[in-house]
Design a protein around this motif. Structure first.
Motif, short mmCIF file in Angstrom:
data_model
loop_
_atom_site.label_atom_id
_atom_site.label_comp_id
_atom_site.label_asym_id
_atom_site.label_seq_id
_atom_site.Cartn_x
_atom_site.Cartn_y
_atom_site.Cartn_z
N LEU A 131 22.75 -12.80 -23.70
CA LEU A 131 21.88 -13.95 -23.23
C LEU A 131 22.77 -15.27 -23.15
O LEU A 131 23.40 -15.40 -24.07
CB LEU A 131 20.54 -13.90 -23.66
N LYS A 132 22.36 -15.96 -22.23
CA LYS A 132 23.21 -17.46 -22.31
C LYS A 132 22.12 -18.34 -21.78
O LYS A 132 21.17 -18.03 -20.80
CB LYS A 132 24.41 -17.38 -21.44
N LEU A 133 22.54 -19.67 -21.69
CA LEU A 133 21.67 -20.78 -21.02
C LEU A 133 22.64 -21.44 -19.87
O LEU A 133 23.90 -21.59 -20.17
CB LEU A 133 21.24 -21.84 -21.97
N ILE A 134 22.09 -21.59 -18.72
CA ILE A 134 22.63 -22.51 -17.64
C ILE A 134 22.02 -23.50 -17.03
O ILE A 134 20.83 -23.81 -17.39
CB ILE A 134 22.79 -21.16 -16.68
N GLY A 135 22.71 -24.29 -16.42
CA GLY A 135 22.42 -25.63 -15.84
C GLY A 135 21.70 -26.93 -16.71
O GLY A 135 21.90 -26.60 -17.95
N ASP A 136 21.06 -27.54 -16.34
CA ASP A 136 20.41 -28.78 -17.00
C ASP A 136 19.12 -28.61 -17.55
O ASP A 136 18.62 -27.70 -16.69
CB ASP A 136 20.69 -30.15 -16.19
N PRO A 137 18.76 -29.08 -18.61
CA PRO A 137 17.19 -29.05 -18.92
C PRO A 137 16.31 -29.52 -17.65
O PRO A 137 16.89 -30.35 -16.93
CB PRO A 137 17.06 -29.98 -20.15
N LEU A 138 15.27 -29.06 -17.38
CA LEU A 138 14.33 -29.33 -16.50
C LEU A 138 13.35 -30.09 -16.71
O LEU A 138 12.38 -30.32 -15.96
CB LEU A 138 13.88 -27.96 -15.82
N GLY A 139 13.08 -30.82 -18.19
CA GLY A 139 12.27 -31.71 -18.07
C GLY A 139 11.92 -31.46 -19.76
O GLY A 139 12.20 -30.42 -20.39
N MET A 142 6.15 -31.80 -31.83
CA MET A 142 7.70 -31.17 -31.40
C MET A 142 7.68 -31.34 -30.10
O MET A 142 6.76 -31.59 -29.37
CB MET A 142 7.63 -29.68 -31.69
N ARG A 143 9.02 -31.94 -29.71
CA ARG A 143 9.32 -32.10 -28.21
C ARG A 143 10.47 -31.36 -28.07
O ARG A 143 11.44 -31.07 -28.78
CB ARG A 143 9.97 -33.56 -27.98
N SER A 144 10.35 -30.44 -26.79
CA SER A 144 11.21 -29.60 -26.62
C SER A 144 11.70 -29.72 -25.15
O SER A 144 10.81 -30.24 -24.16
CB SER A 144 10.76 -28.09 -26.60
N GLU A 145 12.60 -29.15 -24.61
CA GLU A 145 12.97 -29.15 -23.02
C GLU A 145 13.04 -27.87 -22.54
O GLU A 145 13.20 -26.68 -23.29
CB GLU A 145 14.51 -29.78 -22.93
N MET A 146 12.91 -27.75 -21.10
CA MET A 146 12.79 -26.57 -20.69
C MET A 146 14.32 -26.06 -20.07
O MET A 146 15.01 -26.84 -19.38
CB MET A 146 11.90 -26.64 -19.28
N LEU A 147 14.74 -24.80 -20.53
CA LEU A 147 16.03 -24.43 -20.21
C LEU A 147 15.86 -23.01 -19.53
O LEU A 147 14.86 -22.23 -19.53
CB LEU A 147 16.64 -24.22 -21.71
N MET A 148 17.00 -22.88 -18.75
CA MET A 148 17.09 -21.65 -17.91
C MET A 148 17.90 -20.69 -18.68
O MET A 148 19.14 -20.56 -19.02
CB MET A 148 17.82 -21.92 -16.61
N MET A 149 17.16 -19.39 -19.01
CA MET A 149 17.87 -18.37 -19.70
C MET A 149 18.20 -17.21 -18.64
O MET A 149 17.43 -16.79 -18.15
CB MET A 149 16.94 -17.82 -20.66
N VAL A 150 19.39 -16.69 -18.96
CA VAL A 150 19.88 -15.41 -18.10
C VAL A 150 20.69 -14.50 -18.73
O VAL A 150 20.83 -14.81 -19.92
CB VAL A 150 20.82 -16.13 -16.91
N ARG A 151 21.10 -13.27 -18.30
CA ARG A 151 21.94 -12.45 -18.95
C ARG A 151 23.37 -13.18 -19.11
O ARG A 151 23.77 -13.73 -18.22
CB ARG A 151 22.08 -11.15 -18.09
N ALA A 172 23.08 -29.24 -29.12
CA ALA A 172 22.13 -30.04 -28.30
C ALA A 172 20.53 -29.74 -28.83
O ALA A 172 19.79 -30.57 -28.48
CB ALA A 172 21.88 -29.23 -26.76
N LEU A 173 20.79 -28.90 -29.72
CA LEU A 173 19.48 -28.70 -30.59
C LEU A 173 18.97 -29.89 -31.30
O LEU A 173 17.83 -30.53 -31.02
CB LEU A 173 19.53 -27.74 -31.54
N THR A 174 20.14 -30.67 -31.80
CA THR A 174 19.70 -32.02 -32.33
C THR A 174 19.34 -33.10 -31.46
O THR A 174 18.36 -33.83 -31.57
CB THR A 174 20.72 -32.36 -33.26
N GLY A 175 19.92 -33.07 -30.24
CA GLY A 175 19.66 -34.14 -29.39
C GLY A 175 18.55 -33.91 -28.42
O GLY A 175 18.04 -34.84 -27.96
N LEU A 176 17.85 -32.67 -28.77
CA LEU A 176 16.65 -32.45 -27.92
C LEU A 176 15.43 -33.17 -28.53
O LEU A 176 14.30 -33.40 -27.99
CB LEU A 176 16.28 -30.88 -27.94
#
Length: 265
Positions: A211-219, A117-126, A6-10
């Motif tokens: 650590l891992k990422l969950i859910g969809d990007p928030l914008g 740069m354009r980036s997306e907001m991600l949810m980071m959890v344990r 997804a890094l490329t797609g962002l």
């Protein structure tokens, strides 16, 4: 979701949207002018201190290339995030960099460069988190806590896009730096950290599964450098950014800092 792919797609670099630009040879010549850049050194992998205390990161490498193209020199100073925009606005520094989201309210105080740069907001959890899987399930559990740095885009996204819009919501635990909030997540004092993809992907890729990422990007958000209002540096910096986009000079930076680099624990 495959977050590495997804890094490329962002669309981290905005090369697709770049206007026709002059080559590096046609850029303004600043004749060795010193540019005083203030940063926080607390936003990996954009800018941070390695274990030896040396400031490194994507933005440092980018500024080295900008300075080379414009025939300028760069002097760095450090400041806390909450003091950065006021200090640049008052003319204490020529320029500020720390992954600063381009926003209309900030434009009232400082001038921005074009987005680099354009980036997306991600949810980071344990890595072992199983109590929630997205923003909605986090919001539905009143026992869950979120770390946030007041005044930043992740703070406002957490308040308004994840929770109830109350900036004093007790479920938001405030920290002075992003790093402090991340440490709180690792030890279990909070349950969620919101971060743009630049930092989140680097930390998750280097966490060995903790650590891992969950859910969809928030914008999505666009990053730019900041300057005192009316600064004569905006035009040459924009010209350098446009030339780097046109020549795809960001590709090596992205490979180095978002793919190859492993964050030190």
């Amino acid at each position: 979701m495959n977050w590495t792919a997804a890094l490329t797609g962002l669309g981290l670099m905005l090369g697709a949207a770049a206007p026709l630009a002059a080559t590096a040879a046609d850029l303004p010549d600043l004749a060795g002018r010193e540019i005083v850049v203030v940063t926080e050194n607390a936003y990996p992998p954009l800018q941070f201190l390695d274990k030896a205390g040396t400031p490194i990161g994507w933005e440092y490498d980018m500024m080295a290339e900008v300075a080379k193209r414009l025939n300028a020199t760069v002097k760095y100073e450090t400041i806390s995030w909450d003091a950065m925009i006021p200090a640049v606005s008052e003319g204490q520094f020529d320029m500020g960099m720390t992954g600063i989201t381009i926003r209309d309210d900030r434009k009232e105080k400082v001038d921005f460069s074009d987005a680099y740069m354009r980036s997306e907001m991600l949810m980071m959890v344990r890595g072992d988190e199983a109590r929630f899987t997205d923003a909605a399930s986090f919001a539905a559990n009143p026992e869950l806590l979120m770390a946030a740095q007041p005044g930043t885009t992740p703070f406002y996204v957490g308040v308004y896009d994840v929770l109830d819009g109350n900036e004093e919501n007790a479920r938001i635990v405030k920290f002075e730096t992003f790093g402090a909030g991340l440490e709180a997540l690792k030890v279990g004092d909070v349950d969620l950290v919101l971060s743009d993809s630049t930092a989140a992907l680097a930390y998750v890729n280097g966490s060995n599964g903790s650590l891992k990422l969950i859910g969809d990007p928030l914008g999505a958000e666009d990053f730019g450098f900041i300057f005192p209002k009316g600064s004569d540096l905006v035009a040459p910096i924009n010209a350098a950014i446009a030339s780097m986009k046109a020549e795809k000079a960001f590709d090596a930076l992205n490979q180095k800092w978002f793919v190859d680099y492993v964050m030190e624990d």
